[in-house]
Design an enzyme around this catalytic site. Sequence first.
Site, PDB file in Angstrom:
ATOM      1  CB  CYS A 268       3.999   0.849   0.432  1.00  0.00           C
ATOM      2  SG  CYS A 268       5.696   0.775  -0.011  1.00  0.00           S
TER       3      CYS A 268
HETATM    4  N1  SAJ Z   1      -2.948   8.353  -2.783  1.00  0.00           N
HETATM    5  C1  SAJ Z   1      -4.210   8.923  -2.657  1.00  0.00           C
HETATM    6  N2  SAJ Z   1      -4.360  10.001  -1.849  1.00  0.00           N
HETATM    7  C2  SAJ Z   1      -3.317  10.517  -1.128  1.00  0.00           C
HETATM    8  C3  SAJ Z   1      -2.047   9.919  -1.261  1.00  0.00           C
HETATM    9  C4  SAJ Z   1      -1.884   8.844  -2.092  1.00  0.00           C
HETATM   10  O1  SAJ Z   1      -5.167   8.486  -3.289  1.00  0.00           O
HETATM   11  O2  SAJ Z   1      -3.506  11.498  -0.418  1.00  0.00           O
HETATM   12  C5  SAJ Z   1      -2.782   7.182  -3.639  1.00  0.00           C
HETATM   13  C6  SAJ Z   1      -1.795   7.421  -4.757  1.00  0.00           C
HETATM   14  O3  SAJ Z   1      -2.439   7.898  -5.907  1.00  0.00           O
HETATM   15  C7  SAJ Z   1      -1.224   6.018  -4.989  1.00  0.00           C
HETATM   16  C8  SAJ Z   1      -1.309   5.371  -3.618  1.00  0.00           C
HETATM   17  O4  SAJ Z   1      -2.248   6.137  -2.856  1.00  0.00           O
HETATM   18  O5  SAJ Z   1      -2.020   5.289  -5.903  1.00  0.00           O
HETATM   19  C9  SAJ Z   1       0.021   5.328  -2.895  1.00  0.00           C
HETATM   20  O6  SAJ Z   1       0.527   6.620  -2.977  1.00  0.00           O
HETATM   21  P1  SAJ Z   1       1.791   7.075  -2.072  1.00  0.00           P
HETATM   22  O7  SAJ Z   1       1.995   8.526  -2.291  1.00  0.00           O
HETATM   23  O8  SAJ Z   1       1.594   6.599  -0.692  1.00  0.00           O
HETATM   24  O9  SAJ Z   1       2.992   6.366  -2.789  1.00  0.00           O
HETATM   25  P2  SAJ Z   1       3.823   5.094  -2.422  1.00  0.00           P
HETATM   26  O10 SAJ Z   1       3.061   3.844  -2.567  1.00  0.00           O
HETATM   27  O11 SAJ Z   1       5.068   5.222  -3.201  1.00  0.00           O
HETATM   28  O12 SAJ Z   1       4.073   5.268  -0.877  1.00  0.00           O
HETATM   29  C10 SAJ Z   1       5.337   5.613  -0.442  1.00  0.00           C
HETATM   30  C11 SAJ Z   1       5.423   4.957   0.896  1.00  0.00           C
HETATM   31  N3  SAJ Z   1       6.788   4.935   1.266  1.00  0.00           N
HETATM   32  C12 SAJ Z   1       7.254   3.826   1.895  1.00  0.00           C
HETATM   33  O13 SAJ Z   1       6.552   2.892   2.204  1.00  0.00           O
HETATM   34  C13 SAJ Z   1       8.693   3.812   2.168  1.00  0.00           C
HETATM   35  C14 SAJ Z   1       4.599   5.713   1.914  1.00  0.00           C
HETATM   36  O14 SAJ Z   1       4.961   5.270   3.224  1.00  0.00           O
HETATM   37  C15 SAJ Z   1       4.825   7.186   1.850  1.00  0.00           C
HETATM   38  O15 SAJ Z   1       3.951   7.816   2.777  1.00  0.00           O
HETATM   39  C16 SAJ Z   1       4.496   7.670   0.471  1.00  0.00           C
HETATM   40  O16 SAJ Z   1       5.423   7.024  -0.422  1.00  0.00           O
HETATM   41  C17 SAJ Z   1       4.662   9.182   0.371  1.00  0.00           C
HETATM   42  O17 SAJ Z   1       4.489   9.839   1.404  1.00  0.00           O
HETATM   43  O18 SAJ Z   1       4.906   9.648  -0.742  1.00  0.00           O
END
Ligand code: SAJ
Length: 432
Positions: A268
């Site tokens: 995403c």
């Molecule tokens: N990440 C960072 N720093 C942060 C948060 C994430 O470096 O503060 C990195 C993570 O390590 C990862 C990437 O970003 O590599 C994405 O992380 P993520 O926590 O956003 O995980 P996703 O990709 O599963 O995102 C999902 C998304 N959900 C949907 O699209 C329905 C996102 O919108 C959500 O915000 C996120 O989960 C969430 O909040 O956990």
Amino acid sequence: MEAKKTLPDKEKIAVVGLGYVGLPLVLLAARKGYEVFGIDVSQQKIELLKQKKSPIQDEAIEQALQEVSFTPTHDFSVVKDCGIVIICVPTPVYENHMPNLEPVENAVRSIAPYLQKDTLVILESTVNPGVSESVVLPILESISGMECGKDFSLAHCPERINPGDKKWNVENIPRVVGSFDEAGLKKAVAFYESILTGTVKPMGNLKEAEAVKVVENSFRDINIAFVNELARSFSRLGIDVVNVIDGAATKPFAFMPHYPGCGVGGHCIPVDPYYLIEYAKKNGFDHDFLALARRINNGMPHFAVEQLIAGLNEKKIAINGSRIAVLGLSYKADIDDCRESPSFEIIKILKEFGAEVVAYDPFVLDRSDVKTLEEALQGSIGVIVATAHSIFKKLTPDDLKKYGVRTIVDGRNCLEKDIFLDSNIIYNGIGR
Ligand code: SAJ
């Protein structure tokens, strides 16, 4: 809390695409009493599901598969018996970051011949604004010979599944729905309200609903880029950026903490902003800010390697020819999903510097070079923790010394930094 209301006559539902988005939706609709056909092009996936086995590693799905029944099939003709058809196929990006709509187009072409009068088609796949109306609708009309808004309806309800999230799930996550026509909006809202406990917000049209998803994920990407830039700056200023973010997070309003890392992976966050960037560019507007955030986040794997080289330099060791362990291949902790994972960019850059790389991820053994953490550490001079798997968070200087490790980069700031301070192992975090 049970669902608010049910449709007067329970429609038969078809869901196209049985991945981490479609399968939970199938199981939820089935649990709510709908007769559900789960369609997928993967014969292997269909065979597994027929045996009530989950094609994805997810306890909730494995459990639900034993409790509810639906019809897994790769026969799209079941669509002719369904009043609602929901498309949940992937929307990846090409190397040039342009959105790859082939899975969506193929799914739409497959259902169109079986579309019946008054059928509601709902697209859940993440797409840039305009795709429902300018890509999906014309295919449906030209193949079915019917007219959208008159003979059938088209709606968009962006998926919000969050893999690995224990709190938010397919049933309680609030959703937004936009539609080409009023009847389609009413039916789509009624359907989602019949299966969700989360709220369902009607949007003004298809484009607004499509824009919601790319905006919410771009919001996350730019906030991660903000703290990643802070991390690069503070690592030169000797300020622990994580402590500063935690300090700022004590402000109860107008601040939302994000944390720096060795890169942004997943299906995403690193993908969706390009949907908006490319679509706006086609319409004469450059999202400079979104593009800059993407560049900053895409630069973090290189920064992690720079941190490793800094640690080796302190020990007067060249990276060229050194064995480096990369711990973690999936894009986030304790799951097996590797899509767009920065780990692979880190591995590529290390090899470009002449390092001998050994990759290990207990959740992704089929793409690991070794089968255990010990084998990965044995003989490695340097380590990069690229994913905050629970097993890696317990690493101590003694664990590393045993195998001859001299320096470690904590790519997810997930280790106890202080225990490394008086060890003779050089610790570098991302901004701390
Ligand atoms: N990440 C960072 N720093 C942060 C948060 C994430 O470096 O503060 C990195 C993570 O390590 C990862 C990437 O970003 O590599 C994405 O992380 P993520 O926590 O956003 O995980 P996703 O990709 O599963 O995102 C999902 C998304 N959900 C949907 O699209 C329905 C996102 O919108 C959500 O915000 C996120 O989960 C969430 O909040 O956990």
